[in-house]
Design a protein around this motif. Structure first.
Motif, short mmCIF file in Angstrom:
data_model
loop_
_atom_site.label_atom_id
_atom_site.label_comp_id
_atom_site.label_asym_id
_atom_site.label_seq_id
_atom_site.Cartn_x
_atom_site.Cartn_y
_atom_site.Cartn_z
N ARG A 14 0.83 -1.20 0.00
CA ARG A 14 0.00 0.00 0.00
C ARG A 14 0.88 1.26 0.00
O ARG A 14 0.61 2.22 -0.74
CB ARG A 14 -0.91 0.01 1.23
CG ARG A 14 -2.07 -0.98 1.16
CD ARG A 14 -2.98 -0.80 2.37
NE ARG A 14 -4.09 -1.72 2.36
CZ ARG A 14 -5.24 -1.53 1.71
NH1 ARG A 14 -5.40 -0.43 0.99
NH2 ARG A 14 -6.21 -2.42 1.77
N PRO A 116 -3.61 1.36 -6.86
CA PRO A 116 -3.68 2.54 -5.98
C PRO A 116 -4.68 3.60 -6.43
O PRO A 116 -5.41 4.15 -5.60
CB PRO A 116 -2.24 3.08 -5.99
CG PRO A 116 -1.40 1.90 -6.34
CD PRO A 116 -2.23 1.10 -7.29
N ASP A 119 -8.05 2.50 -5.51
CA ASP A 119 -8.20 2.08 -4.11
C ASP A 119 -8.75 0.65 -4.03
O ASP A 119 -9.69 0.36 -3.28
CB ASP A 119 -9.10 3.04 -3.33
CG ASP A 119 -9.08 2.78 -1.81
OD1 ASP A 119 -8.05 2.26 -1.33
OD2 ASP A 119 -10.09 3.06 -1.14
N ASN A 133 -10.58 -5.42 -0.79
CA ASN A 133 -10.77 -4.51 0.34
C ASN A 133 -11.49 -5.21 1.49
O ASN A 133 -12.44 -4.69 2.09
CB ASN A 133 -11.52 -3.26 -0.10
CG ASN A 133 -10.73 -2.44 -1.10
OD1 ASN A 133 -9.51 -2.58 -1.21
ND2 ASN A 133 -11.40 -1.59 -1.85
#
Length: 254
Positions: A14, A116, A119, A133
């Motif tokens: 991340r 990225p 997200d 996620n």
């Protein structure tokens, strides 16, 4: 790998995704590897940082990176594309990702894909499911008349093969998309945004993580690691069970 190490690796990826965004915004140094094939200093930076972390935390494992090549190990091997979709990344598009897989005894054991700009953080372990996620992914078969597949084009195969494959897909009543980052398109098969992915030849650093995500979401894939696929690359055909079988009959061996 311990749970603590797994969390540390995910946090690093991340962080490096954010660093790649910062580097792009500051202006990139870009070199040309081949026609329409580029490498930026962000690719090199991300690969160096992940390789350093793996060498420190998993010293008995090998490493195979798109930019730095093969480092032999005693146990498994980590396979990395530091930025898949480099052209998209350079152009400021959001369709690019970091892709990392772990292979041991001819099985893909772990997969991480991080996009990225979108997200989107994908994670899978063999036998433990696939997640976006932290939400579990479960594939469902589409209506046969609404199938959309991803189709990558390999520079290592004749363009005529690609156009013939497109014609077969369209004539069979299916739609296709090509977004320029095969690893991320494979991940999006696992979400159901497209129903399968086909490419005549992919390198292992582009293919392995996404293929595990698809299988762990309930799909199927061809045996990519057969015939030396780890080092030589191979055909990729992965997706929902019925769609993958339909495409295999339509495209493989033609």
């Amino acid at each position: 790998m311990t749970q603590e190490q797994q969390q540390s690796l995910c946090a690093l990826i991340r962080h490096l995704g954010a660093q790649a965004q910062t580097l792009r915004n500051a202006g990139l140094q870009v070199d040309k590897k081949a026609r329409q094939d580029f490498v930026s200093h962000a690719d090199l930076f991300v690969e160096k940082e992940i390789k350093h972390w793996l060498n420190s935390h998993c010293p008995q494992d090998g490493f195979l990176g798109e930019e730095s090549g093969l480092q032999a190990g005693e146990h498994g091997i980590w396979v990395l594309d530091p930025i898949d979709g480099t052209t998209n990344y350079i152009q400021g598009m959001d369709y690019w990702c970091i892709s990392l897989a772990y292979v041991r005894q001819d099985a893909i054991e772990l997969a991480i894909i991080y996009a990225p700009d979108r997200d989107e953080f994908f994670f899978a372990r063999r036998g433990k499911g696939a997640f976006l996620n932290d939400k579990r992914l479960m594939l469902r078969e589409p209506d046969p008349e609404t199938v959309v597949i991803g189709m990558g084009r390999s520079s290592r195969a004749p363009v005529e093969d690609y156009t013939r494959a497109i014609a077969r897909v369209i004539n069979a009543g299916m739609e296709y998309r090509r977004f320029g980052a095969g690893a991320l398109m494979l991940a999006h098969v696992a979400t159901g945004q497209v129903h399968a992915y086909y490419e005549e030849h992919m390198n292992s650093w582009d293919a392995l993580a996404g293929m595990l995500l698809i299988v762990e979401a309930g799909g199927v894939s061809n045996a990519f690691l057969d015939d030396g696929g780890l080092l030589k690359g191979n055909l990729v055909l992965a997706g929902c069970v019925d769609v993958q079988a339909r495409l295999s009959a339509l495209l493989v061996g033609h």
